[in-house]
Write an enzyme that holds these catalytic residues in place. Structure first.
Site, PDB file in Angstrom:
ATOM      1  N   ASP A   9      -3.586   2.414  -5.672  1.00 54.07           N
ATOM      2  CA  ASP A   9      -2.293   2.424  -4.977  1.00 54.07           C
ATOM      3  C   ASP A   9      -2.089   1.255  -4.021  1.00 54.07           C
ATOM      4  OD1 ASP A   9      -3.996   3.190  -2.901  1.00 54.07           O
ATOM      5  OD2 ASP A   9      -2.420   4.370  -1.958  1.00 54.07           O
ATOM      6  N   GLU A  10      -2.836   0.200  -4.195  1.00 54.45           N
ATOM      7  CA  GLU A  10      -2.595  -0.953  -3.319  1.00 54.45           C
ATOM      8  C   GLU A  10      -2.888  -2.256  -4.064  1.00 54.45           C
ATOM      9  OE1 GLU A  10      -5.528  -1.661  -0.128  1.00 54.45           O
ATOM     10  OE2 GLU A  10      -6.632   0.032  -0.948  1.00 54.45           O
ATOM     11  N   ASP A  20       0.850  -1.189   0.000  1.00 54.33           N
ATOM     12  CA  ASP A  20       0.000   0.000   0.000  1.00 54.33           C
ATOM     13  C   ASP A  20       0.888   1.243   0.000  1.00 54.33           C
ATOM     14  OD1 ASP A  20      -2.094   1.734   0.174  1.00 54.33           O
ATOM     15  OD2 ASP A  20      -2.879   0.979   2.085  1.00 54.33           O
TER      16      ASP A  20
HETATM   17 MG   LIG Z   1      -2.419   3.949   0.187  1.00 54.47          MG
END
Ligand SMILES: [Mg+2]
Length: 408
Positions: free
Chosen positions: A122-123, A28
């Site tokens: 974003d993960e 993350d």
């Molecule tokens: Mg994040």
């Protein structure tokens, strides 16, 4: 945040450091949009920065940890955020920039394994069980990912490592910012039991309230509850799911697992390599690895791809589709070596080589056809024996003399 810091803060039960069987990573990015903006405005590093539109209904889409320390958080109305942190620099979000950065992030993850489940911009979850030989243990893979994100993209991330997706995700959240947390297989239940019940997936504020009403505050409380009482409090279906989550069972297998479209393996050298003989040795190792994985999955391949990344990060991919499907390392190597020789010149300084098999099919469909040389079948028998030894004793048990890598 480091594990030591979390332990000192009393946020973690005592845990070991054994990462055997912890094949799930949750990666993350930290304060992603803000971190992307900081690359263009390095003078703002270490300062409170809020990404969001200043118009009347704008909300915070991302904030640096310095702004968070002042009470700013995502989805907070911009007006409230500005009052909480008047010193913050406000930057208008630019989605295009974040999408481009996200593609770079996912490219790094897809480089590590074919089993990447992108959860959001974003993960992602990764199953790294296949990356062990090329990149090492899950902890080593996680460390390598964090290093690459920083050195190639100048973006920090946190990584959680565990036996199942939920544990990996909770661990990455606890490790933030810029941290790594491994939850050993043997400590998974103890770790889960130490958490407030609201950390379990699917437990929102409403469920927290109804569980609180019957004296359940922690996951340990929930696990100690007789199943009928839990079912009475939250409903039968929800109760069954919560009980499996509390026991550390997987409820969200990583997508793509078991449906691999390609099998790849690559190696980044500690020191850039120029010698063709050394590069061929490395390609041979990658070929051994992908062929072994194809055989253990009962698959043959028709296409071989060789990837070469040079010292300036220029990357080439060369592929060839063979006349017949194969799972023989010897047959694949003949093609891969050729592709390697086409990719490099005597002046090339190489940072990474990789081999990927695609055009995969079940052995039963292709009849295990091997057509490259008369001894191919003998090779395959020998390789299957190798597989059995590796499966029993691990790859260190057996390494052909020509394959000893200079620096592992
Ligand atoms: Mg994040």
């Amino acid at each position: 945040m480091s594990r030591e810091q979390l332990e000192r803060a009393g946020a973690l039960p005592p845990m070991g450091s054994d990462d055997a069987g912890c094949n799930v990573l949750h990666v993350d990015m930290d304060a992603f949009f803000a971190a992307v903006e900081l690359r263009d405005r390095p003078e703002l590093r270490g300062r409170p920065v809020i990404v969001g539109r200043r118009n009347g209904r704008g909300v915070v889409v991302s904030a640096t940890y310095e702004a968070r320390a002042a009470g700013v958080h995502s989805a907070m109305p911009m007006g409230t955020a500005m009052r909480a942190c008047p010193a913050a620099t406000v930057i208008e979000p630019s989605r295009e920039k974040y999408s481009a950065a996200s593609r770079d992030v996912m490219a790094i993850l897809n480089d590590v394994t074919a089993y990447v489940d992108e959860v959001s911009i974003d993960e992602a979850f990764l199953d790294v069980s296949g990356a062990r030989r090329t990149l090492g243990s899950p902890t080593q893979v996680a460390t390598e990912i964090r290093t690459r994100m920083k050195s190639h993209l100048q973006l920090p991330c946190s990584v959680g490592v565990g036996t199942v997706t939920m544990v990996a995700k909770i661990a990455s959240t606890m490790a933030k910012p810029d941290g790594l947390l491994v939850v050993p297989a043997g400590d998974t239940v103890r770790f889960l039991h130490s958490l407030p019940v609201g950390r379990l997936w699917g437990v929102g504020s409403k469920t927290v309230k109804s569980l609180g009403a019957i004296g359940v505050y922690t996951v340990a409380d929930l696990a100690a509850l007789p199943p009928t009482r839990l079912a009475h409090a939250v409903g039968r279906a929800h109760a069954t799911r919560l009980a499996s989550l509390a026991a550390g069972h997987e409820v969200r297998p990583i997508a793509g697992r078991g449906a691999e479209k390609s099998i790849g393996s690559e190696h980044t050298f500690d020191v850039d390599v120029t010698s063709l003989a050394d590069l061929e040795k490395s390609v041979r190792l990658e070929v051994e690895e992908v062929a072994r994985r194809a055989r253990s999955a009962g698959l043959t391949a028709t296409t071989v791809t060789v990837k070469v990344r040079f010292e300036d990060f220029r990357t080439t991919d060369r592929s060839r589709t063979m006349a017949a499907a194969t799972d023989s390392a010897s047959a694949i190597f003949v093609v891969a070596r050729d592709l390697l020789r086409q990719s490099v010149t005597p002046e090339s300084s190489v940072r990474l080589v990789g081999v990927r098999l695609s055009g995969l099919a079940e052995v039963s469909e292709t009849g295990h056809q091997l057509s490259f040389d008369s001894s191919a079948e003998a090779h395959t028998v020998a390789e299957e024996t190798v597989d059995q030894i590796v499966a029993r004793f691990g790859p260190a048990a057996l390494q052909r003399a020509s394959l000893i890598r200079q620096k592992e």
